[in-house]
Design an enzyme around this catalytic site. Structure first.
Site, PDB file in Angstrom:
ATOM      1  N   LYS A 184       0.849  -1.206   0.000  1.00 51.28           N
ATOM      2  CA  LYS A 184       0.000   0.000   0.000  1.00 51.28           C
ATOM      3  C   LYS A 184       0.880   1.250   0.000  1.00 51.28           C
ATOM      4  O   LYS A 184       2.097   1.159   0.251  1.00 51.28           O
ATOM      5  CB  LYS A 184      -0.946  -0.024   1.195  1.00 51.28           C
ATOM      6  CG  LYS A 184      -0.272  -0.015   2.544  1.00 51.28           C
ATOM      7  CD  LYS A 184      -1.281  -0.309   3.653  1.00 51.28           C
ATOM      8  CE  LYS A 184      -0.577  -0.431   4.977  1.00 51.28           C
ATOM      9  NZ  LYS A 184      -1.176   0.327   6.048  1.00 51.28           N
ATOM     10  N   ARG A 214     -10.100   0.290  14.719  1.00 53.21           N
ATOM     11  CA  ARG A 214     -10.100   1.015  13.449  1.00 53.21           C
ATOM     12  C   ARG A 214     -11.309   0.566  12.628  1.00 53.21           C
ATOM     13  O   ARG A 214     -12.290   1.280  12.545  1.00 53.21           O
ATOM     14  CB  ARG A 214      -8.773   0.706  12.735  1.00 53.21           C
ATOM     15  CG  ARG A 214      -8.422   1.615  11.617  1.00 53.21           C
ATOM     16  CD  ARG A 214      -6.964   1.528  11.240  1.00 53.21           C
ATOM     17  NE  ARG A 214      -6.511   0.213  10.813  1.00 53.21           N
ATOM     18  CZ  ARG A 214      -5.288  -0.041  10.369  1.00 53.21           C
ATOM     19  NH1 ARG A 214      -4.404   0.925  10.285  1.00 53.21           N
ATOM     20  NH2 ARG A 214      -4.934  -1.263   9.995  1.00 53.21           N
ATOM     21  N   HIS A 222      -5.906  -7.305  13.024  1.00 47.72           N
ATOM     22  CA  HIS A 222      -4.652  -6.542  12.971  1.00 47.72           C
ATOM     23  C   HIS A 222      -4.252  -6.174  14.400  1.00 47.72           C
ATOM     24  O   HIS A 222      -5.078  -5.710  15.180  1.00 47.72           O
ATOM     25  CB  HIS A 222      -4.887  -5.272  12.138  1.00 47.72           C
ATOM     26  CG  HIS A 222      -3.632  -4.523  11.812  1.00 47.72           C
ATOM     27  ND1 HIS A 222      -2.536  -5.109  11.224  1.00 47.72           N
ATOM     28  CD2 HIS A 222      -3.305  -3.211  11.990  1.00 47.72           C
ATOM     29  CE1 HIS A 222      -1.586  -4.193  11.045  1.00 47.72           C
ATOM     30  NE2 HIS A 222      -2.025  -3.043  11.502  1.00 47.72           N
ATOM     31  N   ARG A 237       1.024 -10.864   6.864  1.00 44.31           N
ATOM     32  CA  ARG A 237       0.935  -9.639   6.046  1.00 44.31           C
ATOM     33  C   ARG A 237       2.202  -8.838   6.329  1.00 44.31           C
ATOM     34  O   ARG A 237       2.332  -8.186   7.359  1.00 44.31           O
ATOM     35  CB  ARG A 237      -0.332  -8.852   6.420  1.00 44.31           C
ATOM     36  CG  ARG A 237      -1.615  -9.661   6.217  1.00 44.31           C
ATOM     37  CD  ARG A 237      -2.856  -8.797   6.405  1.00 44.31           C
ATOM     38  NE  ARG A 237      -2.881  -8.110   7.673  1.00 44.31           N
ATOM     39  CZ  ARG A 237      -3.393  -8.598   8.806  1.00 44.31           C
ATOM     40  NH1 ARG A 237      -3.954  -9.792   8.818  1.00 44.31           N
ATOM     41  NH2 ARG A 237      -3.380  -7.885   9.910  1.00 44.31           N
ATOM     42  N   TYR A 268      15.313  31.732   4.873  1.00 45.30           N
ATOM     43  CA  TYR A 268      14.165  32.471   5.410  1.00 45.30           C
ATOM     44  C   TYR A 268      14.275  32.659   6.918  1.00 45.30           C
ATOM     45  O   TYR A 268      14.680  31.746   7.632  1.00 45.30           O
ATOM     46  CB  TYR A 268      12.871  31.688   5.138  1.00 45.30           C
ATOM     47  CG  TYR A 268      12.486  31.612   3.689  1.00 45.30           C
ATOM     48  CD1 TYR A 268      12.131  32.751   2.973  1.00 45.30           C
ATOM     49  CD2 TYR A 268      12.454  30.385   3.028  1.00 45.30           C
ATOM     50  CE1 TYR A 268      11.760  32.671   1.637  1.00 45.30           C
ATOM     51  CE2 TYR A 268      12.079  30.293   1.699  1.00 45.30           C
ATOM     52  CZ  TYR A 268      11.735  31.440   1.008  1.00 45.30           C
ATOM     53  OH  TYR A 268      11.373  31.356  -0.301  1.00 45.30           O
ATOM     54  N   CYS A 294      13.928  25.157   2.476  1.00 46.99           N
ATOM     55  CA  CYS A 294      12.984  25.838   1.578  1.00 46.99           C
ATOM     56  C   CYS A 294      12.126  24.792   0.864  1.00 46.99           C
ATOM     57  O   CYS A 294      12.299  23.601   1.056  1.00 46.99           O
ATOM     58  CB  CYS A 294      13.745  26.663   0.550  1.00 46.99           C
ATOM     59  SG  CYS A 294      14.949  27.785   1.278  1.00 46.99           S
ATOM     60  N   MET A 295      11.229  25.253   0.025  1.00 45.71           N
ATOM     61  CA  MET A 295      10.345  24.316  -0.678  1.00 45.71           C
ATOM     62  C   MET A 295      11.155  23.377  -1.581  1.00 45.71           C
ATOM     63  O   MET A 295      10.842  22.189  -1.694  1.00 45.71           O
ATOM     64  CB  MET A 295       9.314  25.088  -1.505  1.00 45.71           C
ATOM     65  CG  MET A 295       8.219  24.196  -2.061  1.00 45.71           C
ATOM     66  SD  MET A 295       7.058  25.059  -3.123  1.00 45.71           S
ATOM     67  CE  MET A 295       6.135  26.025  -1.979  1.00 45.71           C
ATOM     68  N   ASP A 296      12.216  23.904  -2.208  1.00 37.86           N
ATOM     69  CA  ASP A 296      12.925  23.118  -3.215  1.00 37.86           C
ATOM     70  C   ASP A 296      14.419  22.993  -2.952  1.00 37.86           C
ATOM     71  O   ASP A 296      15.116  22.324  -3.717  1.00 37.86           O
ATOM     72  CB  ASP A 296      12.750  23.771  -4.596  1.00 37.86           C
ATOM     73  CG  ASP A 296      11.352  24.308  -4.776  1.00 37.86           C
ATOM     74  OD1 ASP A 296      10.434  23.484  -4.836  1.00 37.86           O
ATOM     75  OD2 ASP A 296      11.174  25.545  -4.796  1.00 37.86           O
TER      76      ASP A 296
HETATM   77  C1  LIG Z   1      -4.251  -4.492   7.964  1.00 36.86           C
HETATM   78  C2  LIG Z   1      -2.779  -4.389   7.867  1.00 36.86           C
HETATM   79  N1  LIG Z   1      -2.044  -5.503   7.811  1.00 36.86           N
HETATM   80  C3  LIG Z   1      -0.708  -5.477   7.715  1.00 36.86           C
HETATM   81  C4  LIG Z   1      -0.011  -4.287   7.672  1.00 36.86           C
HETATM   82  C5  LIG Z   1       1.483  -4.297   7.591  1.00 36.86           C
HETATM   83  O1  LIG Z   1       2.049  -3.887   8.798  1.00 36.86           O
HETATM   84  P1  LIG Z   1       3.626  -3.750   8.940  1.00 36.86           P
HETATM   85  O2  LIG Z   1       4.029  -2.723   7.958  1.00 36.86           O
HETATM   86  O3  LIG Z   1       3.825  -3.317  10.343  1.00 36.86           O
HETATM   87  O4  LIG Z   1       4.194  -5.086   8.624  1.00 36.86           O
HETATM   88  C6  LIG Z   1      -0.733  -3.092   7.745  1.00 36.86           C
HETATM   89  C7  LIG Z   1       0.000  -1.813   7.735  1.00 36.86           C
HETATM   90  O5  LIG Z   1      -0.270  -0.894   8.426  1.00 36.86           O
HETATM   91  C8  LIG Z   1      -2.143  -3.139   7.836  1.00 36.86           C
HETATM   92  O6  LIG Z   1      -2.874  -2.024   7.883  1.00 36.86           O
END
Ligand SMILES: Cc1ncc(COP(=O)(O)O)c(C=O)c1O
Length: 379
Positions: free
Chosen positions: A39, A135, A165, A221, A267, A313-315
């Site tokens: 993600k 969540r 989770h 995961r 700045y 700065c920005m850049d």
């Molecule tokens: C539902 C879920 N599973 C697994 C993960 C992966 O977690 P991590 O990056 O701590 O391995 C996340 C990340 O936030 C998550 O939201």
């Protein structure tokens, strides 16, 4: 490779990603497979490149947060199962079904609404259980009953998994982690009395997977550790798996000058030199995710630490040099130079945040260059 007109770039070492994936898989029992979490554009590393590398190194499936991210992977030709963690509106479920994506659900109304759609093949869904993260997810046994019953006559959906989770799997004190595990057991008991078809079960993020690889059911995961970053400092000390950081950030000096004592930089004139000094300018700023709060932090030039002076700065960012260096000299903001290192954790520590946030924040304006022989894009 993307054409670069500015000398600021992130390097993503895909060999490190491959190494981290293989290290983790080696610890897992045969029955436990890996979902690689890509993600947020692969935590800022590049979702497609990381996904391809993870799959080539043994990951069986992928997970993302939103539908757009899943579609990006499918459009790149990736065919393994993809789980979307986040809530997807019922009206968007046909596109998920069309691309064979797996959606997460946790509301009765959602199932009711999705039941009214006709898909070319059943939509794969997984039920999220909130055992303490607070969540999303089903919280109580009665909610679980209601949802499961609602799902029973949904011919256009196929339940492929249930998952939860953990909120504290990376901490020293695991009391809350065990509480979540026990809530999961209670929900599982209630669920298995109602549901007799096989489903995949997964609970572990990087932290839980690294600490309890034998207890991870069908999948882990695997997110942050795949990128070579430990989920917490305590887990870094535990070092159960030796991870390799994949991400580095570099720039080059575009201007070098000597200033007199008493001259100011940037700045707000927050920095004034005490003596004659060499000042270098690098073309990276807060618009690149190199945040203003990093004023006073350090970078590497010629294998030596040099401080960031004045407001970012920005850049552009200014640094104090120990001597004159030619324009074009490499400056490492994250990564190694001549045996010295600025780790992701150093940057995160300075910003009083977690390592996850740093590569996610490096903006799209910074090109990602992929290195390593595991690189499926190198040919
Ligand atoms: C539902 C879920 N599973 C697994 C993960 C992966 O977690 P991590 O990056 O701590 O391995 C996340 C990340 O936030 C998550 O939201």
């Amino acid at each position: 490779m993307q054409q670069m007109y500015r000398d600021t770039w992130a390097e993503v070492n895909l060999d490190a990603i491959g190494h981290n994936v293989r290290q983790m898989i080696q610890q897992l029992p045969e029955k436990t497979k890996m979902i690689a979490v890509v993600k947020a554009d692969g935590y800022g590393h590049g979702a497609v490149e990381v996904a391809e590398t993870a799959i080539a190194s043994g990951a069986s499936a992928l997970a993302v947060a939103i539908l757009e991210e899943a579609l990006e992977l499918r459009n790149a030709g990736i065919t393994v199962p993809i789980l979307v963690f986040g809530w997807v509106a019922p009206v968007d479920t046909p596109i998920a079904a069309e691309h064979d994506l797996t959606l997460t659900f946790f509301q009765k109304d959602w199932i009711r609404q999705v039941k009214s759609y006709t898909f070319p093949r059943p939509l794969k869904v997984q039920m999220a259980w909130d055992t303490g993260m607070g969540r999303v997810g089903v919280r109580t046994e009665s909610e679980l009953h209601t949802l499961t019953e609602e799902l029973m006559d949904a011919a256009n959906m196929r339940l492929t998994g249930v998952y939860t989770h953990f909120a504290t799997a990376d901490e020293q004190d695991l009391t809350y982690f065990y509480k979540q595990k026990s809530r999961f057991q209670t929900l599982w008991q209630a669920f298995s009395e109602l549901w007799n078809k096989p489903v995949a079960v997964h609970t572990g993020n990087s932290a839980a997977s690294m600490r309890f690889p034998d207890e991870m059911c069908h999948f882990i995961r695997f997110g942050i550790a795949m990128y070579g970053l430990y989920p917490s400092n305590i887990m870094k000390q535990e070092n159960v798996i030796h991870l390799q950081q994949a991400f580095s950030l570099n720039s080059r000096l575009i201007h070098v000058k000597e200033i007199e004592a008493g001259e100011s930089i940037s700045y707000g004139v927050t920095y004034t030199s005490e003596a004659k000094e060499w000042i270098g300018t690098i073309p990276i700023g807060y618009a690149d995710g190199w945040l203003r709060k990093l004023q006073g932090f350090k970078v590497l030039v010629d294998g030596k630490y040099m401080p960031i002076v004045g407001k970012i700065c920005m850049d552009q960012t200014m640094i104090r040099l120990d001597q004159a260096y030619p324009v074009g000299t490499i400056v490492t903001l994250i990564g190694k130079q001549n045996g010295e290192e600025i780790g992701m954790n150093d940057v995160a520590g300075y910003l009083d945040t977690i390592n996850y946030e740093i590569p996610c924040n490096i903006s799209k304006r910074v090109p990602r260059i992929y290195t390593g022989s595991d690189n499926p894009f190198s040919n």
